[in-house]
Design a protein around this motif. Sequence first.
Motif: not given
Length: 648
Positions: A218, A221, A223, A433, A440, A510, A514
């Motif tokens: 990873l 991430r 959002k 996700n 991700e 996940t 997160y």
Amino acid sequence: MMMKTELDKNVLIFLLSAIGLIVFPHVYHIPTAVFGFFCLLLAWRFAGVWKPNLLPETAVIFLLAACGIALLYSLHQGIFGRDAGTNLFITALGLKLLEIKKERDLYLVSYLAFIVAASQFLYEQSILMAAYILLVCCLLLATLVAINSCKAQTPASLKTALIITLQAIPIAVALFILFPRLEAPRWMLFNEPRQTRSGLSDTMEPGSISNLVKSYELVFRVKFAGAIPPPEQRYWRGPVLSYTDGKRWTPAAFLKPLKSPAVTGAPYQYTMLMEPQDKNWIFALDMPKGFSPPLSLNAGYQLITSDSPGKRAEYQVTSYTDYNTGPINPGEYRTATQLPGEPSDRIKQLVSRLHGFDSPPDDFIKQLLNHFRAEDFHYTLTPPVIEENPIESFLFKTRYGFCSHYASAFVYLMRVAHIPARVVTGYQGGELNPVGDFLEIRQADAHAWAEVWLENRGWVRVDPTAAIAPERIEPEINVTRQTAYGIATADKYLPLPAYNWLKHTRQLWTSVDYNWQRWVINYDNKSQSGFLSSFGINDLKAMIYWMIAVIGSITAVLCWFLLYQKPKTADKVLLIYSRFCNKLAKHGLVKNPGEGAKDFAERAKIKLPERAEAIDRITAVFIRLRYGRTATGEDLQQLKMLVGLFRA
């Protein structure tokens, strides 16, 4: 008190088992020699539980301590810092196990084990590790309960430790949220050797990015506050490579201040959670416009941070996918048209055939992309190794390549046509996700594309890899992508409901991870201020008042629960003793509230002197069972018999 009784032996076994579980996760963090040395000492102490004669004498313990010191010295890690401190505490814990002879030693070992358990969070802070450490600390607490209990049975000790832990969690949460978050002074931050992490480099060679696509690691991430951009706009900008020697691409030697690009269209506002990395790069959506310190924009329009890149960090960024970088300055033009040498005749003929010398840049771009699409070019993770003239060999011989091959060849041909161009590396795409509604981005999404400077438009992104027909992508790409995104090869044999359930479980996990990283691990001073301000807590004084009020309320509730709960009728000792008190009550001898067993016995003997011996015996056995540490099951049977035979 020497550890001789069977009860003490059970406590010691329980303690050693808990310590083994505490140190076990450090197998991935400490040198093998240190871990092996500790395991040897732990096994030695386990053997000594059943055969005390095997335990070493004082002289041998001193020799083992000297060996431990020599081992730590040979690691050349100094005496300060995370790794050195962890190795020291684990070694000291192992040596102290061999010195357990008195009850005081059990306490010292337990407290040292708590420190070793806490040191695990210096390496890993996942929610699974937090749950594991909470579990083993609960076991260690159960050991302390057993040491201090006259009824040191494992189930009862575990139950008591669990109750204590559950009672402490509300206070711990309140302190975590309300206690001022203090940053450690820089002079207290000891430099540790960074763990080498895979990721994008500031140089690019043929095949360098294709190795990353095989990794599921990873990177970050994201959002979004609103709509998520479509996949064709998800280009996460990284290093800009302008100089080439014909094989390797590197950044420009200088970075002058740039003019902020003009943006149009709707903005994308998002929160990035970057994983620890070696470089201070932030891979923002192309093109970043709104951000705040510690972020800054370099001359390649790449975001960089002044904070330590070796820790997980969260950033608020605003990007626009429609932008115009404006005119190009002379320095940029020279850098963006640099060639490693005179192009070959075949290269010039190709550019001429595609009208690169006599048509507008837009037309030449279309012609070149059509050339990649129409000719026999292939997209592969394992292109042939090209040692000499990699660009020319790729264009005219192998025609098998990854995104780095297409991007470097495209930029080179643009420069031959005297069109400013450069290579941009970063990441493209990202897996959504749906549970947490975030993207991700992993190493498998590593990508390289091109930028071309066009009049009145500035730097324009061109992705030559997209020109390759989908049917020409080799099957191995799909397999690698599936594996990289957590879809095991065996999953395709699962029934559809089972496959969907497994996929949803992964997404749910996940999403939980997160939110754990965002709201717990990254809960720093800035996050605390923003969170508490939403409740009207804006200064330190109000924060302290709230903390006192909340903790006081929790403590009051716990005190009420502990002090005003109904007496446990299941206590056999109290039940038997209450029958004794009831027999005396028939003769006017009522035990007063708060009156001790000895005082009540003295009062009873004055009124019933002929039963004084029986009263003393019952009282002594009751006190031993209720408050002593040497009580046994035989004492309970004796109390039951004495009370049954007692006649007032």
